[in-house]
Design a protein around this motif. Structure first.
Motif, PDB file in Angstrom:
ATOM      1  N   ARG A 276     106.007 -50.268  38.502  1.00  0.00           N
ATOM      2  CA  ARG A 276     106.386 -49.466  39.715  1.00  0.00           C
ATOM      3  C   ARG A 276     106.192 -47.990  39.299  1.00  0.00           C
ATOM      4  NH1 ARG A 276     111.133 -50.270  43.040  1.00  0.00           N
ATOM      5  NH2 ARG A 276     111.876 -48.670  43.672  1.00  0.00           N
ATOM      6  N   HIS A 277     106.124 -47.832  37.924  1.00  0.00           N
ATOM      7  CA  HIS A 277     106.088 -46.294  37.659  1.00  0.00           C
ATOM      8  C   HIS A 277     104.620 -45.760  37.878  1.00  0.00           C
ATOM      9  CE1 HIS A 277     105.567 -43.273  34.261  1.00  0.00           C
ATOM     10  NE2 HIS A 277     106.020 -42.636  35.061  1.00  0.00           N
ATOM     11  N   GLN A 278     103.659 -46.653  37.473  1.00  0.00           N
ATOM     12  CA  GLN A 278     102.117 -46.408  37.432  1.00  0.00           C
ATOM     13  C   GLN A 278     101.806 -46.203  39.395  1.00  0.00           C
ATOM     14  OE1 GLN A 278      99.823 -49.396  35.656  1.00  0.00           O
ATOM     15  NE2 GLN A 278     101.058 -49.194  33.716  1.00  0.00           N
ATOM     16  N   LEU A 279     102.501 -46.850  40.039  1.00  0.00           N
ATOM     17  CA  LEU A 279     102.173 -47.106  41.520  1.00  0.00           C
ATOM     18  C   LEU A 279     102.777 -45.864  41.972  1.00  0.00           C
ATOM     19  CD1 LEU A 279     101.400 -48.431  44.061  1.00  0.00           C
ATOM     20  CD2 LEU A 279     103.478 -49.351  44.205  1.00  0.00           C
ATOM     21  N   GLU A 280     103.933 -45.482  41.623  1.00  0.00           N
ATOM     22  CA  GLU A 280     104.611 -44.410  41.910  1.00  0.00           C
ATOM     23  C   GLU A 280     103.857 -42.962  41.669  1.00  0.00           C
ATOM     24  OE1 GLU A 280     108.647 -43.630  41.855  1.00  0.00           O
ATOM     25  OE2 GLU A 280     109.278 -45.595  42.736  1.00  0.00           O
ATOM     26  N   CYS A 281     103.287 -43.044  40.429  1.00  0.00           N
ATOM     27  CA  CYS A 281     102.445 -41.836  39.900  1.00  0.00           C
ATOM     28  C   CYS A 281     101.121 -41.631  40.728  1.00  0.00           C
ATOM     29  CB  CYS A 281     102.234 -41.969  38.465  1.00  0.00           C
ATOM     30  SG  CYS A 281     103.396 -41.619  37.267  1.00  0.00           S
ATOM     31  N   SER A 282     100.715 -42.882  41.102  1.00  0.00           N
ATOM     32  CA  SER A 282      99.315 -42.854  41.702  1.00  0.00           C
ATOM     33  C   SER A 282      99.686 -42.404  43.145  1.00  0.00           C
ATOM     34  CB  SER A 282      98.739 -44.155  41.923  1.00  0.00           C
ATOM     35  OG  SER A 282      98.499 -44.827  40.636  1.00  0.00           O
ATOM     36  N   LEU A 283     100.692 -42.762  43.853  1.00  0.00           N
ATOM     37  CA  LEU A 283     101.000 -42.396  45.108  1.00  0.00           C
ATOM     38  C   LEU A 283     101.289 -40.950  45.281  1.00  0.00           C
ATOM     39  CD1 LEU A 283     103.110 -45.392  46.706  1.00  0.00           C
ATOM     40  CD2 LEU A 283     100.807 -44.938  46.979  1.00  0.00           C
TER      41      LEU A 283
ATOM     42  N   PHE B  46     116.778 -45.120  37.179  1.00  0.00           N
ATOM     43  CA  PHE B  46     117.187 -46.167  37.836  1.00  0.00           C
ATOM     44  C   PHE B  46     118.572 -45.937  38.430  1.00  0.00           C
ATOM     45  CE2 PHE B  46     113.623 -49.209  36.852  1.00  0.00           C
ATOM     46  CZ  PHE B  46     112.512 -48.378  37.275  1.00  0.00           C
ATOM     47  N   ASP B  47     118.794 -46.562  39.581  1.00  0.00           N
ATOM     48  CA  ASP B  47     119.998 -46.615  40.229  1.00  0.00           C
ATOM     49  C   ASP B  47     120.427 -47.948  40.094  1.00  0.00           C
ATOM     50  OD1 ASP B  47     119.367 -48.392  42.463  1.00  0.00           O
ATOM     51  OD2 ASP B  47     118.408 -46.531  43.237  1.00  0.00           O
ATOM     52  N   PRO B  48     121.764 -48.312  39.942  1.00  0.00           N
ATOM     53  CA  PRO B  48     122.012 -49.924  39.567  1.00  0.00           C
ATOM     54  C   PRO B  48     121.274 -50.874  40.254  1.00  0.00           C
ATOM     55  CG  PRO B  48     123.897 -48.519  39.694  1.00  0.00           C
ATOM     56  CD  PRO B  48     122.845 -47.735  40.224  1.00  0.00           C
ATOM     57  N   GLU B  49     121.101 -50.845  41.442  1.00  0.00           N
ATOM     58  CA  GLU B  49     120.273 -51.882  42.237  1.00  0.00           C
ATOM     59  C   GLU B  49     119.024 -51.750  41.915  1.00  0.00           C
ATOM     60  OE1 GLU B  49     119.117 -52.628  47.067  1.00  0.00           O
ATOM     61  OE2 GLU B  49     120.447 -50.651  46.542  1.00  0.00           O
ATOM     62  N   THR B  50     118.294 -50.793  41.547  1.00  0.00           N
ATOM     63  CA  THR B  50     116.864 -50.686  41.143  1.00  0.00           C
ATOM     64  C   THR B  50     116.610 -51.579  39.719  1.00  0.00           C
ATOM     65  OG1 THR B  50     116.288 -48.866  42.552  1.00  0.00           O
ATOM     66  CG2 THR B  50     114.710 -49.584  40.800  1.00  0.00           C
ATOM     67  N   LEU B  51     117.624 -51.109  38.848  1.00  0.00           N
ATOM     68  CA  LEU B  51     117.675 -51.639  37.392  1.00  0.00           C
ATOM     69  C   LEU B  51     117.730 -53.147  37.494  1.00  0.00           C
ATOM     70  CD1 LEU B  51     117.632 -50.782  34.611  1.00  0.00           C
ATOM     71  CD2 LEU B  51     120.163 -50.883  34.653  1.00  0.00           C
ATOM     72  N   GLU B  52     118.819 -53.829  38.627  1.00  0.00           N
ATOM     73  CA  GLU B  52     119.007 -55.190  38.603  1.00  0.00           C
ATOM     74  C   GLU B  52     117.876 -56.000  39.202  1.00  0.00           C
ATOM     75  OE1 GLU B  52     122.085 -58.322  40.750  1.00  0.00           O
ATOM     76  OE2 GLU B  52     122.176 -56.154  41.293  1.00  0.00           O
ATOM     77  N   ARG B  53     117.294 -55.350  40.100  1.00  0.00           N
ATOM     78  CA  ARG B  53     116.156 -56.067  40.855  1.00  0.00           C
ATOM     79  C   ARG B  53     114.808 -56.076  39.835  1.00  0.00           C
ATOM     80  NH1 ARG B  53     116.122 -53.017  44.918  1.00  0.00           N
ATOM     81  NH2 ARG B  53     114.603 -51.298  44.556  1.00  0.00           N
ATOM     82  N   CYS B  54     114.467 -55.119  38.818  1.00  0.00           N
ATOM     83  CA  CYS B  54     113.656 -55.133  37.924  1.00  0.00           C
ATOM     84  C   CYS B  54     113.781 -56.093  36.878  1.00  0.00           C
ATOM     85  CB  CYS B  54     113.160 -53.750  37.634  1.00  0.00           C
ATOM     86  SG  CYS B  54     112.548 -52.582  38.637  1.00  0.00           S
ATOM     87  N   ALA B  55     115.208 -55.997  36.390  1.00  0.00           N
ATOM     88  CA  ALA B  55     115.424 -57.063  35.401  1.00  0.00           C
ATOM     89  C   ALA B  55     115.621 -58.444  35.847  1.00  0.00           C
ATOM     90  CB  ALA B  55     116.764 -56.501  34.494  1.00  0.00           C
ATOM     91  N   ARG B  56     115.946 -58.841  36.963  1.00  0.00           N
ATOM     92  CA  ARG B  56     116.080 -60.176  37.244  1.00  0.00           C
ATOM     93  C   ARG B  56     114.857 -60.734  37.740  1.00  0.00           C
ATOM     94  NH1 ARG B  56     120.096 -60.998  42.031  1.00  0.00           N
ATOM     95  NH2 ARG B  56     118.224 -60.515  43.407  1.00  0.00           N
ATOM     96  N   PRO B  57     114.460 -61.842  37.377  1.00  0.00           N
ATOM     97  CA  PRO B  57     113.564 -62.732  37.768  1.00  0.00           C
ATOM     98  C   PRO B  57     113.290 -63.106  39.363  1.00  0.00           C
ATOM     99  CG  PRO B  57     114.278 -63.859  35.961  1.00  0.00           C
ATOM    100  CD  PRO B  57     115.433 -62.818  36.139  1.00  0.00           C
ATOM    101  N   ARG B  58     112.320 -62.759  39.825  1.00  0.00           N
ATOM    102  CA  ARG B  58     112.180 -62.728  41.343  1.00  0.00           C
ATOM    103  C   ARG B  58     112.425 -64.290  42.033  1.00  0.00           C
ATOM    104  NH1 ARG B  58     108.101 -62.181  43.922  1.00  0.00           N
ATOM    105  NH2 ARG B  58     106.519 -62.450  42.296  1.00  0.00           N
ATOM    106  N   THR B  59     111.918 -65.283  41.138  1.00  0.00           N
ATOM    107  CA  THR B  59     112.095 -66.419  41.808  1.00  0.00           C
ATOM    108  C   THR B  59     112.679 -67.380  40.679  1.00  0.00           C
ATOM    109  OG1 THR B  59     109.993 -67.194  40.245  1.00  0.00           O
ATOM    110  CG2 THR B  59     109.610 -65.996  42.745  1.00  0.00           C
ATOM    111  N   GLU B  60     112.992 -68.456  41.250  1.00  0.00           N
ATOM    112  CA  GLU B  60     113.872 -69.307  40.684  1.00  0.00           C
ATOM    113  C   GLU B  60     112.990 -70.072  39.452  1.00  0.00           C
ATOM    114  OE1 GLU B  60     115.817 -72.570  43.024  1.00  0.00           O
ATOM    115  OE2 GLU B  60     116.869 -71.128  44.437  1.00  0.00           O
ATOM    116  N   GLU B  61     111.852 -70.260  39.812  1.00  0.00           N
ATOM    117  CA  GLU B  61     111.045 -71.146  38.878  1.00  0.00           C
ATOM    118  C   GLU B  61     110.921 -70.091  37.481  1.00  0.00           C
ATOM    119  OE1 GLU B  61     109.599 -72.803  43.106  1.00  0.00           O
ATOM    120  OE2 GLU B  61     109.999 -70.540  42.065  1.00  0.00           O
ATOM    121  N   ALA B  62     110.812 -68.819  37.911  1.00  0.00           N
ATOM    122  CA  ALA B  62     110.475 -67.951  36.789  1.00  0.00           C
ATOM    123  C   ALA B  62     111.865 -68.045  36.097  1.00  0.00           C
ATOM    124  CB  ALA B  62     110.429 -66.297  37.190  1.00  0.00           C
TER     125      ALA B  62
END
Length: 372
Positions: free
Chosen positions: A242-249, A287-303
């Protein structure tokens, strides 16, 4: 990502769809199984685990020695491919994912077509069973893809720790610290070293004597440290990209190619083109709390399920207050392995989701409370 062969006929050893449909169902599941190719007893020497503790009770066992047992025919097939046809492993994995996606889609299509008919309940049941079958299979495929990534850096996964504890003492060898650290960027590695130091109590630049000093730790606590370290690796991978993408943009914005804020942030011309450890650290602390949680939590049930399964397979499901004696070196090895598992899991999840749509991990806390 590897480029897949356009001519699948060239891969004659791969199970064809016809063989799957006419197989004896050895893999289980709805809709018939498929026959596995014969497994030759070939030792993949670079993946043999040696985990010792005094008079060792740890046996290397299978050439692909991993704590989690594969439950599906697809997983066992990929294991045999990795042993016998390693150079074609990714082609085989891609083929398995495509066929699982097609089978699940076909079951759902039949369920939709039968809606309102006398066979509606039957096809709903078939679709439900097919979903469960595919979920087990795709998790095994993901696990083998992660296992393959470890094999690329010549690091064997630690076996079940119950086999490596003798008289209450645990030692895992070889340490493979350099290999496990080599997969991370310099800025991420600095944060990982601090994480290792914090969770096991060893100084970042500890000497060899300190590394081989012994300590005591509860097995249940060590299992939690391992699972948390997987999540930390997953989080760092997500945050770094995410950091690399924002730096590129940001660079594009400064060059005049982009106008206005990106991801809700305003950028100034001339921001750094390459991330440094200070910038990544500063970026994460912002990071705000919402972003922190989104990055730290697996996106899928399988993961999420793979994290739980790997932890339970390695340490056992029982919750005991057993205390084990081990060296800081072995603890560091386990934590670095866990962080790498989280990093590889992020990559694997993204790759698999491109072919086989994984289930979003909506409200993980609510699902965990229901399971308890």
């Amino acid at each position: 990502m590897d480029t897949y062969l356009s001519n699948q006929a060239a891969l004659s050893f791969l199970p064809s769809r016809l063989r799957r449909q006419s197989g004896d169902g050895g893999g289980g599941g709805v809709g018939g199984g498929f026959s596995l190719p014969s497994m030759r007893k070939v030792q993949f020497r670079s993946m043999v685990v040696v985990a010792t503790a005094g008079q060792s009770r740890c046996e290397p066992g299978s050439s692909l020695n991993a704590p989690l047992e594969l439950r599906s025919a697809q997983g066992r097939f990929l294991r045999s491919v990795l042993l016998n046809k390693r150079q074609l492993f990714h082609y085989a994995a891609a083929d398995e994912l495509k066929q699982l996606a097609d089978e699940r889609e076909a079951a759902l299509a039949r369920m939709a077509l039968s809606s309102g008919s006398d066979e509606a309940s039957l096809h709903r049941r078939i679709a439900h069973l097919k979903e469960r079958y595919c979920k087990t299979a795709v998790q095994d495929i993901m696990y083998m893809l992660i296992f393959y990534k470890y094999s690329e850096i010549r690091v064997p996964l630690a076996p079940k720790l119950s086999r490596c504890i003798y008289n209450g003492r645990l030692e895992i060898w070889p340490t493979k610290d350099w290999e496990l650290e080599s997969i991370h960027s310099c800025d991420a590695l600095e944060l990982i070293k601090e994480h290792v130091s914090a969770v096991i109590g060893l100084r970042v630049n500890a000497c060899v004597t300190d590394n081989w000093a012994t300590t005591q730790i509860q097995k249940l606590h060590l299992r939690k440290v391992y699972a948390d370290s997987i999540l930390y690796g997953y989080f760092l991978k997500s945050a770094s990209l995410r950091h690399q993408l924002e730096c590129s943009l940001s660079d594009l914005h400064g060059s005049g190619y982009l106008k206005g804020p990106v991801f809700g942030s305003s950028f100034t011309t001339g921001t750094a083109q390459i991330s440094t450890k200070e910038q990544l650290r500063h970026y994460i602390t912002g990071f705000d709390p919402e972003t922190l949680e989104r990055c730290a939590r697996p996106r899928t049930e399988e993961a999420r399920n793979l994290i739980e399964k790997q932890s339970f397979a390695l340490f056992g499901a029982e919750e005991s207050d057993e205390t084990i004696v081990t060296s800081y070196s072995s603890l560091k090895r386990l934590v670095l392995e866990a962080v790498a598992f989280g990093t590889f899991l992020w990559d694997t999840e993204l790759y698999v989701d491109g072919t086989y749509k994984l289930k979003e991990n909506g409200n993980a806390e609510e699902q965990e409370n229901r399971s308890i």
